[in-house]
Write a protein that holds these residues in place. Structure first.
Motif, PDB file in Angstrom:
ATOM      1  N   ASP A  25       0.897  -1.146   0.239  1.00 38.95           N
ATOM      2  CA  ASP A  25       0.075  -0.021   0.121  1.00 38.95           C
ATOM      3  C   ASP A  25       0.976   1.182   0.075  1.00 38.95           C
ATOM      4  O   ASP A  25       1.638   1.372   0.738  1.00 38.95           O
ATOM      5  CB  ASP A  25      -1.085   0.221   1.199  1.00 38.95           C
ATOM      6  CG  ASP A  25      -1.926  -1.044   1.282  1.00 38.95           C
ATOM      7  OD1 ASP A  25      -2.064  -1.651   0.305  1.00 38.95           O
ATOM      8  OD2 ASP A  25      -2.577  -1.355   2.541  1.00 38.95           O
ATOM      9  N   LEU A  27       1.482   4.950   1.106  1.00 39.18           N
ATOM     10  CA  LEU A  27       0.898   5.648   2.175  1.00 39.18           C
ATOM     11  C   LEU A  27       0.962   7.177   1.716  1.00 39.18           C
ATOM     12  O   LEU A  27       0.123   8.080   1.990  1.00 39.18           O
ATOM     13  CB  LEU A  27       1.321   5.570   3.533  1.00 39.18           C
ATOM     14  CG  LEU A  27       0.961   3.922   3.837  1.00 39.18           C
ATOM     15  CD1 LEU A  27       1.362   3.778   5.739  1.00 39.18           C
ATOM     16  CD2 LEU A  27      -0.404   3.696   3.860  1.00 39.18           C
ATOM     17  N   THR A  28       2.394   7.419   1.293  1.00 38.39           N
ATOM     18  CA  THR A  28       2.803   8.622   0.827  1.00 38.39           C
ATOM     19  C   THR A  28       3.552   8.529  -0.530  1.00 38.39           C
ATOM     20  O   THR A  28       4.546   7.587  -0.606  1.00 38.39           O
ATOM     21  CB  THR A  28       3.602   9.544   1.792  1.00 38.39           C
ATOM     22  OG1 THR A  28       4.830   8.987   2.080  1.00 38.39           O
ATOM     23  CG2 THR A  28       2.847   9.759   3.287  1.00 38.39           C
ATOM     24  N   TYR A  37       5.425   3.369   2.689  1.00 41.76           N
ATOM     25  CA  TYR A  37       4.548   2.322   2.420  1.00 41.76           C
ATOM     26  C   TYR A  37       4.125   1.397   3.538  1.00 41.76           C
ATOM     27  O   TYR A  37       4.827   1.235   4.494  1.00 41.76           O
ATOM     28  CB  TYR A  37       5.247   1.340   1.272  1.00 41.76           C
ATOM     29  CG  TYR A  37       5.983   2.044   0.065  1.00 41.76           C
ATOM     30  CD1 TYR A  37       5.075   2.311  -1.104  1.00 41.76           C
ATOM     31  CD2 TYR A  37       7.050   2.886   0.210  1.00 41.76           C
ATOM     32  CE1 TYR A  37       5.597   3.229  -2.192  1.00 41.76           C
ATOM     33  CE2 TYR A  37       7.807   3.613  -0.923  1.00 41.76           C
ATOM     34  CZ  TYR A  37       6.634   3.816  -2.059  1.00 41.76           C
ATOM     35  OH  TYR A  37       7.530   4.621  -3.093  1.00 41.76           O
ATOM     36  N   ARG A  38       3.073   0.498   3.091  1.00 41.08           N
ATOM     37  CA  ARG A  38       2.684  -0.500   3.973  1.00 41.08           C
ATOM     38  C   ARG A  38       2.879  -1.790   3.544  1.00 41.08           C
ATOM     39  O   ARG A  38       2.274  -2.003   2.308  1.00 41.08           O
ATOM     40  CB  ARG A  38       1.382  -0.329   4.581  1.00 41.08           C
ATOM     41  CG  ARG A  38       0.809  -1.446   5.677  1.00 41.08           C
ATOM     42  CD  ARG A  38      -0.646  -1.280   5.954  1.00 41.08           C
ATOM     43  NE  ARG A  38      -0.909  -0.100   6.931  1.00 41.08           N
ATOM     44  CZ  ARG A  38      -1.811   0.839   6.124  1.00 41.08           C
ATOM     45  NH1 ARG A  38      -2.342   0.920   5.039  1.00 41.08           N
ATOM     46  NH2 ARG A  38      -1.827   1.933   6.989  1.00 41.08           N
ATOM     47  N   ILE A  50       5.569  -0.862   8.299  1.00 39.42           N
ATOM     48  CA  ILE A  50       5.602   0.374   7.550  1.00 39.42           C
ATOM     49  C   ILE A  50       7.073   0.317   7.205  1.00 39.42           C
ATOM     50  O   ILE A  50       8.061   0.452   7.883  1.00 39.42           O
ATOM     51  CB  ILE A  50       5.064   1.523   8.670  1.00 39.42           C
ATOM     52  CG1 ILE A  50       3.779   1.348   9.156  1.00 39.42           C
ATOM     53  CG2 ILE A  50       5.554   2.690   8.078  1.00 39.42           C
ATOM     54  CD1 ILE A  50       2.747   1.284   7.830  1.00 39.42           C
ATOM     55  N   LYS A  52       9.460   2.985   5.530  1.00 39.75           N
ATOM     56  CA  LYS A  52       9.851   4.478   5.255  1.00 39.75           C
ATOM     57  C   LYS A  52      11.022   4.661   4.636  1.00 39.75           C
ATOM     58  O   LYS A  52      12.057   4.302   5.054  1.00 39.75           O
ATOM     59  CB  LYS A  52       9.590   5.278   6.636  1.00 39.75           C
ATOM     60  CG  LYS A  52      10.024   6.654   6.376  1.00 39.75           C
ATOM     61  CD  LYS A  52       9.893   7.318   7.544  1.00 39.75           C
ATOM     62  CE  LYS A  52      10.283   8.942   7.574  1.00 39.75           C
ATOM     63  NZ  LYS A  52      10.203   9.744   8.827  1.00 39.75           N
ATOM     64  N   ASP A  98       3.181  -1.311  12.368  1.00 40.88           N
ATOM     65  CA  ASP A  98       1.923  -0.473  11.634  1.00 40.88           C
ATOM     66  C   ASP A  98       1.188  -0.236  12.680  1.00 40.88           C
ATOM     67  O   ASP A  98       0.475  -1.226  13.477  1.00 40.88           O
ATOM     68  CB  ASP A  98       1.425  -1.514  10.463  1.00 40.88           C
ATOM     69  CG  ASP A  98       0.264  -0.832   9.950  1.00 40.88           C
ATOM     70  OD1 ASP A  98       0.123   0.422   9.955  1.00 40.88           O
ATOM     71  OD2 ASP A  98      -0.767  -1.396   9.619  1.00 40.88           O
ATOM     72  N   SER A 100      -1.790   1.682  12.194  1.00 46.04           N
ATOM     73  CA  SER A 100      -2.958   2.139  11.586  1.00 46.04           C
ATOM     74  C   SER A 100      -4.193   1.752  12.337  1.00 46.04           C
ATOM     75  O   SER A 100      -5.249   2.278  12.410  1.00 46.04           O
ATOM     76  CB  SER A 100      -2.907   1.574  10.026  1.00 46.04           C
ATOM     77  OG  SER A 100      -3.255   0.206  10.014  1.00 46.04           O
ATOM     78  N   LYS A 208      -1.105  13.691  13.867  1.00 45.76           N
ATOM     79  CA  LYS A 208      -0.863  12.835  12.706  1.00 45.76           C
ATOM     80  C   LYS A 208       0.556  11.830  13.012  1.00 45.76           C
ATOM     81  O   LYS A 208       0.940  10.974  12.484  1.00 45.76           O
ATOM     82  CB  LYS A 208      -0.633  13.419  11.533  1.00 45.76           C
ATOM     83  CG  LYS A 208       0.629  14.389  11.239  1.00 45.76           C
ATOM     84  CD  LYS A 208       0.815  14.847   9.868  1.00 45.76           C
ATOM     85  CE  LYS A 208       1.934  15.489   9.886  1.00 45.76           C
ATOM     86  NZ  LYS A 208       3.151  14.674   9.655  1.00 45.76           N
TER      87      LYS A 208
END
Length: 294
Positions: A25, A27-28, A37-38, A50, A52, A98, A100, A208
């Motif tokens: 996934d 994410l940014t 990403y995930r 996650i 990064k 993660d 989330s 956030k």
């Protein structure tokens, strides 16, 4: 079918025996500075991770925090899997738990504000004795003065952008005036920080970047994105928490600090937070569309 992506390749380098992931996934979106990403289901029935991607300078700060600072603090933290350097050395990958599925920090919520004050108080007092934290970048008033000057210069350099209308320019002129006023009175503001304890500063302790987990023992805070972390006065971090709770948490360790002093420091922290945001958003004024930054 085996997925192919640089995030997955880096993860396999870190954990070669893991299977998957089943899905990636975004994410940014990838930029010149970072991408997130995930990795979903890494290993049989495994959790999401996650990934990064960030520049070396950012990675070195975050790695220090995750590897040398957080394990020494007296409460749970998010799980850090490790890091992988890209071949050219300019970028690194960091792999993290993660979060989330956890609740987001809501500073306007009283129970969160109180719990965050207690958490930050424990973190700040415990971190004063961690040598690795003291090696992090300086986060005192001088750091924020540099942000002020940088933001002002960036705003002025973009006044000629034809995308800016009259109302935009009027607002930007007002902001430049505020920056100049702050600059003239900076010594007074910095004076409030003199004599304050030096400790670990997250530098971006906003909703956030903080997950909240509630369990049998109450609320646990799980901050991430430590890329702005440093060593200095905790003004910015405490700018939106319950100050009486923070004071009651730190007063045995820092008995010379009064609640009035901490309230003044929190007010300074609100100014610092505005400067961080202003310096972050100002470069967007050079874009063809300025609606979002304005």
């Amino acid at each position: 079918m085996q997925l192919e992506h640089s995030a997955i390749s880096a993860w396999r380098e870190l954990r070669p025996k893991r299977v998957g992931p089943e899905r990636l996934d975004v994410l940014t979106e990838e930029s010149r500075e970072t991408a997130v990403y995930r990795l979903v289901r890494v290993g049989k029935g495994g959790p999401a991770v996650i990934a990064k991607r960030c520049r070396r300078s950012t990675a070195l700060i975050e790695r220090t925090v995750y590897e040398e600072v957080l394990p020494s603090l007296p409460f749970p933290m998010l799980h850090y899997y490790g890091s992988v350097e890209e071949p050219n050395g300019e970028f690194w990958w960091l792999f993290l738990e993660d979060l989330s599925g956890d609740e987001k920090y809501q500073p306007r919520l009283n129970k969160h504000s109180v719990a965050a004050a207690r958490w930050l108080g424990i973190m700040n007092t415990a971190a004063t004795g961690i040598a690795a934290a003291a090696r992090l970048p300086e986060r005192g008033p001088e750091h924020y003065l540099k942000l002020l000057r940088s933001a002002r210069a960036t705003i002025l350099s973009n006044f000629a952008n034809p995308a800016l209308n009259v109302e935009d320019l009027t607002l930007l002129n007002t902001m430049v005036d505020h920056c100049e006023y702050l600059s003239r009175h900076w010594r007074q503001l910095a004076g409030i920080c003199e004599g304050m304890p030096q400790t670990l500063v997250h530098g971006d302790f906003i909703k956030k970047n903080v997950a909240v987990r509630t369990g049998r023992h109450g609320i646990t805070f799980l901050p991430f994105d430590w890329e702005k972390a440093g060593w200095g006065v905790p003004a910015e971090d405490i700018s939106r928490v319950d100050i009486p709770t923070y004071w009651s948490t730190v007063r045995d360790h820092w008995p010379k600090l009064s609640i009035q002093t901490l309230k003044r420091l929190a007010n300074v922290g609100r100014v610092f937070r505005c400067l961080v945001f202003l310096d972050w958003i100002a470069p967007s004024l050079e874009n063809d569309s300025v609606e979002q930054p304005m």
